[in-house]
Design an enzyme around this catalytic site. Structure first.
Site, PDB file in Angstrom:
ATOM      1  N   SER A 131       0.738  -1.151   0.168  1.00 46.05           N
ATOM      2  CA  SER A 131       0.057   0.044   0.201  1.00 46.05           C
ATOM      3  C   SER A 131       0.909   1.260  -0.091  1.00 46.05           C
ATOM      4  CB  SER A 131      -0.906   0.156   1.292  1.00 46.05           C
ATOM      5  OG  SER A 131      -0.438   0.262   2.433  1.00 46.05           O
ATOM      6  N   ASP A 132       2.061   1.245   0.133  1.00 42.43           N
ATOM      7  CA  ASP A 132       2.996   2.456   0.319  1.00 42.43           C
ATOM      8  C   ASP A 132       4.470   2.104  -0.205  1.00 42.43           C
ATOM      9  OD1 ASP A 132       3.615   4.954   0.632  1.00 42.43           O
ATOM     10  OD2 ASP A 132       4.332   4.520   2.743  1.00 42.43           O
ATOM     11  N   LEU A 133       4.301   1.770  -1.532  1.00 39.35           N
ATOM     12  CA  LEU A 133       5.810   1.162  -2.149  1.00 39.35           C
ATOM     13  C   LEU A 133       6.363   2.475  -2.438  1.00 39.35           C
ATOM     14  CD1 LEU A 133       7.505  -1.029  -3.246  1.00 39.35           C
ATOM     15  CD2 LEU A 133       6.609  -0.728  -5.312  1.00 39.35           C
TER      16      LEU A 133
END
Length: 236
Positions: free
Chosen positions: A166-168
């Protein structure tokens, strides 16, 4: 699936498959400080502590809220059931990814403490030895030392198994001295049906993070050719 150990009416310890004498004190920075095992701190989507102990080297993270809600509620989450807690879900996903052979930190344990219908939580994972995050490598002006195709290939491996990050971003990609690429911080991530929309969304998020940091830091630079190499590694 984590192995839950109820410490008291409000505290639950979640142990992974690591055979360590884990106690609730392990989630206290003061505990490790008294043992001279606390070697540093950091910040990401949560507060982070780095621990070198007789039992191994660990990273401890406290789950924090983001966005506007963090202005009045920094770290309390609504409790519904154990399997919905952040450490339970992240430990479960890490265990799945380890079994798949993906390059992620080894899960150790988590803990959540309930109060008035809410909970606060910490996670403990094994340190990735001799590794530096991509942000620090690029900030030092060393983009030419990075194997961009390999980064793309590693991201593709996660996507091939339906792992949605979700937060690459460039802080959550690490490279060790053997040039192995690792991905970290799987809070609010999941395994799902593969679809072009979310896989491309992961890639777009990484590109935005690189562009953002390049506008802030003088030596931080990723050339168009390097980004194309990453995409080639991803598509290959």
């Amino acid at each position: 699936m984590p192995d839950p150990h109820i410490i008291d009416a409000n505290t639950t310890l979640l142990c992974s498959k690591a055979s360590l004498p884990i106690e609730s004190d392990w989630f206290s920075a003061d505990y490790w400080q008294k043992k001279n095992a606390l070697i540093g701190t950091g910040h990401g989507r949560g507060e982070v502590w780095f621990i070198n102990s007789e039992f191994g080297n660990f990273v401890m993270r406290r789950y924090r809220r983001g966005g506007l809600i963090a202005k009045f509620n920094k770290d309390a989450f609504l409790f519904t059931k154990p399997s919905d807690t952040r450490p339970w879900q992240e430990l479960s996903l890490l265990e799945t990814m380890v079994e798949l052979g993906l390059p992620v930190p080894q899960p150790i344990a988590g803990i959540y403490r309930k109060k008035w219908g809410f909970y606060r939580a910490h996670l403990l994972t094994q340190t990735i030895e001799d590794a530096t995050d991509l942000f620090d490598i690029l900030k030092a002006g060393n983009s030419d030392s990075v194997d961009w195709k390999n980064i793309g290939h590693v991201i593709q491996e996660f996507h091939r198994h339906g792992i949605h990050h979700s937060d690459l971003n460039c802080h959550n990609i690490m490279i060790d001295k053997q040039q192995k690429v690792w991905i970290i911080d799987f809070d609010k991530c999941d395994q799902r049906e593969i679809h072009d929309e979310w896989t491309q969304g992961n890639i777009n998020r990484l590109k935005r993070s690189l562009d953002k940091e390049s506008q802030i830091h003088t030596n931080f630079n990723v050339s168009d050719a390097q980004w194309r190499d990453l995409l080639e590694g991803y598509r290959g």
